[in-house]
Enzyme design. Structure first.
Site, PDB file in Angstrom:
ATOM      1  N   GLU A 109       9.047  22.279 -28.056  1.00 45.82           N
ATOM      2  CA  GLU A 109       9.467  22.613 -29.610  1.00 45.82           C
ATOM      3  C   GLU A 109       8.128  23.681 -30.495  1.00 45.82           C
ATOM      4  OE1 GLU A 109      10.031  19.101 -32.161  1.00 45.82           O
ATOM      5  OE2 GLU A 109      10.554  17.709 -30.462  1.00 45.82           O
ATOM      6  N   GLU A 112       7.306  10.395 -29.850  1.00 44.92           N
ATOM      7  CA  GLU A 112       6.641  10.283 -31.142  1.00 44.92           C
ATOM      8  C   GLU A 112       6.203   8.783 -30.394  1.00 44.92           C
ATOM      9  OE1 GLU A 112       7.684  12.001 -34.661  1.00 44.92           O
ATOM     10  OE2 GLU A 112       7.360  14.102 -33.152  1.00 44.92           O
TER      11      GLU A 112
HETATM   12  O1  G3I Z   1      22.508  16.812 -42.929  1.00 38.08           O
HETATM   13  C1  G3I Z   1      21.679  16.168 -43.047  1.00 38.08           C
HETATM   14  C2  G3I Z   1      22.951  14.463 -44.918  1.00 38.08           C
HETATM   15  O2  G3I Z   1      23.630  13.766 -44.291  1.00 38.08           O
HETATM   16  C3  G3I Z   1      21.525  13.982 -45.557  1.00 38.08           C
HETATM   17  O3  G3I Z   1      22.503  13.485 -46.123  1.00 38.08           O
HETATM   18  C4  G3I Z   1      20.723  14.477 -45.900  1.00 38.08           C
HETATM   19  C5  G3I Z   1      19.422  13.692 -46.457  1.00 38.08           C
HETATM   20  O4  G3I Z   1      18.660  13.144 -45.606  1.00 38.08           O
HETATM   21  O5  G3I Z   1      19.672  15.589 -45.968  1.00 38.08           O
HETATM   22  C6  G3I Z   1      20.527  16.017 -44.092  1.00 38.08           C
HETATM   23  O6  G3I Z   1      19.391  16.174 -43.754  1.00 38.08           O
HETATM   24  C7  G3I Z   1      18.635  16.236 -43.160  1.00 38.08           C
HETATM   25  C8  G3I Z   1      18.302  17.030 -41.126  1.00 38.08           C
HETATM   26  O7  G3I Z   1      17.404  17.385 -41.476  1.00 38.08           O
HETATM   27  C9  G3I Z   1      19.456  17.790 -41.351  1.00 38.08           C
HETATM   28  O8  G3I Z   1      19.350  19.069 -41.761  1.00 38.08           O
HETATM   29  C10 G3I Z   1      16.878  15.631 -43.894  1.00 38.08           C
HETATM   30  O9  G3I Z   1      16.857  15.709 -44.709  1.00 38.08           O
HETATM   31  C11 G3I Z   1      15.790  15.926 -43.170  1.00 38.08           C
HETATM   32  O10 G3I Z   1      15.093  15.077 -43.002  1.00 38.08           O
HETATM   33  C12 G3I Z   1      15.489  16.698 -41.050  1.00 38.08           C
HETATM   34  O11 G3I Z   1      14.823  17.444 -40.809  1.00 38.08           O
HETATM   35  C13 G3I Z   1      14.131  17.603 -39.443  1.00 38.08           C
HETATM   36  C14 G3I Z   1      12.982  16.625 -39.474  1.00 38.08           C
HETATM   37  O12 G3I Z   1      12.965  16.513 -37.944  1.00 38.08           O
HETATM   38  C15 G3I Z   1      13.814  14.843 -39.323  1.00 38.08           C
HETATM   39  O13 G3I Z   1      12.841  14.164 -39.502  1.00 38.08           O
HETATM   40  C16 G3I Z   1      14.049  18.941 -39.210  1.00 38.08           C
HETATM   41  O14 G3I Z   1      15.635  19.153 -39.052  1.00 38.08           O
HETATM   42  C17 G3I Z   1      13.981  19.029 -37.536  1.00 38.08           C
HETATM   43  O15 G3I Z   1      14.162  20.322 -37.501  1.00 38.08           O
HETATM   44  C18 G3I Z   1      13.051  18.250 -37.832  1.00 38.08           C
HETATM   45  O16 G3I Z   1      13.060  17.824 -35.676  1.00 38.08           O
HETATM   46  C19 G3I Z   1      11.718  17.321 -35.435  1.00 38.08           C
HETATM   47  C20 G3I Z   1      11.502  17.013 -33.940  1.00 38.08           C
HETATM   48  O17 G3I Z   1      12.982  16.142 -33.753  1.00 38.08           O
HETATM   49  C21 G3I Z   1      10.754  16.095 -33.268  1.00 38.08           C
HETATM   50  N1  G3I Z   1       9.646  16.726 -33.453  1.00 38.08           N
HETATM   51  C22 G3I Z   1       8.743  17.117 -34.986  1.00 38.08           C
HETATM   52  C23 G3I Z   1      10.295  18.054 -35.398  1.00 38.08           C
HETATM   53  C24 G3I Z   1      10.493  19.382 -36.599  1.00 38.08           C
HETATM   54  O18 G3I Z   1      10.007  18.476 -37.728  1.00 38.08           O
END
Ligand code: G3I
Length: 388
Positions: free
Chosen positions: A295, A150
């Site tokens: 994705e 990105e």
């Molecule tokens: O497990 C953690 C924890 O350790 C942490 O302290 C807590 C606070 O942030 O939350 C948990 O982390 C979360 C993580 O997913 C794992 O579940 C994050 O908050 C959350 O923001 C994160 O979201 C992910 C996101 O990327 C991050 O920007 C989504 O699951 C994931 O589906 C998404 O994937 C992205 C691709 O990598 C790139 N393209 C867009 C796509 C979809 O948004």
């Protein structure tokens, strides 16, 4: 009629999405997964669906910098190793996601007050260590890496926000005003060893160059991808991302493939959609590049907070057409080698809060019953949705 349709859905749900192979028989079909969900025995329906329908896996989060390199000098491969073992046991491949991205960077990097050169070293060390870990311990399993994720669209958002702040008379350098920051990696190339500004600093391309060269150095054979969103359809960023990648490729950067994320919504559907996506894919193929749909999900309006309940059943039909449209474009483009869903079911999707009011974006519902999207994929991919 209801029971007839139900029977049809149940029957189709049993068909593996990758049954026998023919024309584009190297097409890999896969899903983003959370490794623990797949391997700890608590989600048997998910595990079975992945075994039945996928030949390619991506870690939704667990191979990103934040999780794999949480502290300075500390790498944690526990969860990604689980994914590798599962892939090996089930004869699947893995897409590496992702090495250099603006999001999911740990605090030790973001708040470490590192110089340009130190950040460059951190990124190079990270890329080298991570690529070599998988190449050495699981040879041939990780077939490619999203080396950079990105970059173009993040910089574009930053630039547009800066212009807006200036137009509003607000301070564009005040962190409180910046909602779309540049990645920390953009500081690479800004200052030299004597802390003098470098006149040629390019906050977008400098770190992208560093990342790709480091990745190639770490593994001479693995496929290196640039992955982005809004780079497949009619929006202006499709051409902008293409030109960005083309220029870097032409200057000799080792970019082997383009990742088209394809996080889509109903609005993108038109009868010409397949041709539009196919045309974009062909342009990259003409540059000698591989294409992966990385994705794919298609969000529709939902009534519940989990994003499981579509508001309108007609939306499921439009959604099915979009899935089929992307799959057809990939199938008809020989250079398109992978089609990956961002979660195989509603339960395994990206956080439902990502787009409030939208969800139900995957080919299977929360009970792992195939939706009309699944049926449309079977009719397009049919013979390709089986493994062996
Ligand atoms: O497990 C953690 C924890 O350790 C942490 O302290 C807590 C606070 O942030 O939350 C948990 O982390 C979360 C993580 O997913 C794992 O579940 C994050 O908050 C959350 O923001 C994160 O979201 C992910 C996101 O990327 C991050 O920007 C989504 O699951 C994931 O589906 C998404 O994937 C992205 C691709 O990598 C790139 N393209 C867009 C796509 C979809 O948004």
């Amino acid at each position: 009629m209801f029971f007839k349709n139900l029977f049809k859905i149940m029957l189709l749900s049993c068909l593996p999405l990758t049954s026998t192979l023919s024309a584009n028989d190297s097409l890999l079909i896969g899903s983003a997964v959370t490794p623990l969900n797949l391997t700890n025995g608590t989600r048997p329906l998910l595990t079975q669906a992945i075994k039945d329908h996928c030949t390619l896996l991506v870690a939704t989060n667990d191979m990103k910098f934040y999780f794999i390199h949480p502290k300075k000098g500390v790498y944690d491969f526990t969860k990604s190793d689980l994914l590798m073992s599962f892939a090996v046991a089930n004869d699947m491949k893995v897409r590496g996601h992702t090495l250099a991205w603006g999001q999911q960077v740990p605090d030790w990097v973001k708040n470490g007050n590192y110089t340009s050169l130190e950040l460059e070293q951190i990124l190079v060390d990270h890329i080298t260590t991570v690529i070599k870990h998988f190449a050495t311990n699981y040879p041939g399993v990780v077939i490619c890496w999203d080396v950079v994720n990105e970059a173009y669209n993040i910089e574009d958002k930053y630039q547009k926000e800066q212009a807006k702040l200036i137009a509003q008379g607000l301070d564009p350098t005040d962190p409180a005003n910046i909602k779309c920051p540049r990645p920390i990696w953009s500081k690479i190339g800004q200052y030299d060893a004597n802390n003098q500004p470098i006149a040629t600093w390019d906050p977008l391309r400098d770190y992208v160059r560093v990342a790709f060269h480091a990745a190639r150095q770490a593994d001479p054979d693995i496929q290196l991808f640039y992955n982005d969103y809004s780079n497949e359809g009619t929006g202006s960023s499709t051409l902008e991302v293409y030109n960005f990648v083309k220029d870097l490729k032409e200057e000799g950067l080792p970019i082997d493939g383009i990742g088209m994320q394809c996080h889509l919504r109903l609005g993108c559907y038109s009868s010409k959609y397949t041709d539009i996506v196919k045309n974009t894919m062909q342009k990259y193929a003409d540059l000698g590049m591989i294409i992966h749909v990385t994705e794919l999900d298609v969000s529709i309006p939902t009534t519940d907070s989990l994003g499981y309940c579509p508001t309108n059943s007609n939306d499921l039909i439009t959604q099915a057409n979009i899935f089929a449209g992307v799959a057809t474009a990939c199938l008809q483009t020989p250079a398109c080698k992978a089609l990956v869903f961002w979660g195989i079911s509603y339960r395994d999707a990206k956080l439902p809060t990502t787009v409030p009011g939208f969800g139900a974006a995957n080919p299977f519902d929360q009970y792992y019953v195939g939706t009309p999207a699944y049926n449309s994929l079977v009719s397009v991919l049919g013979v390709h949705w089986g493994k062996h």
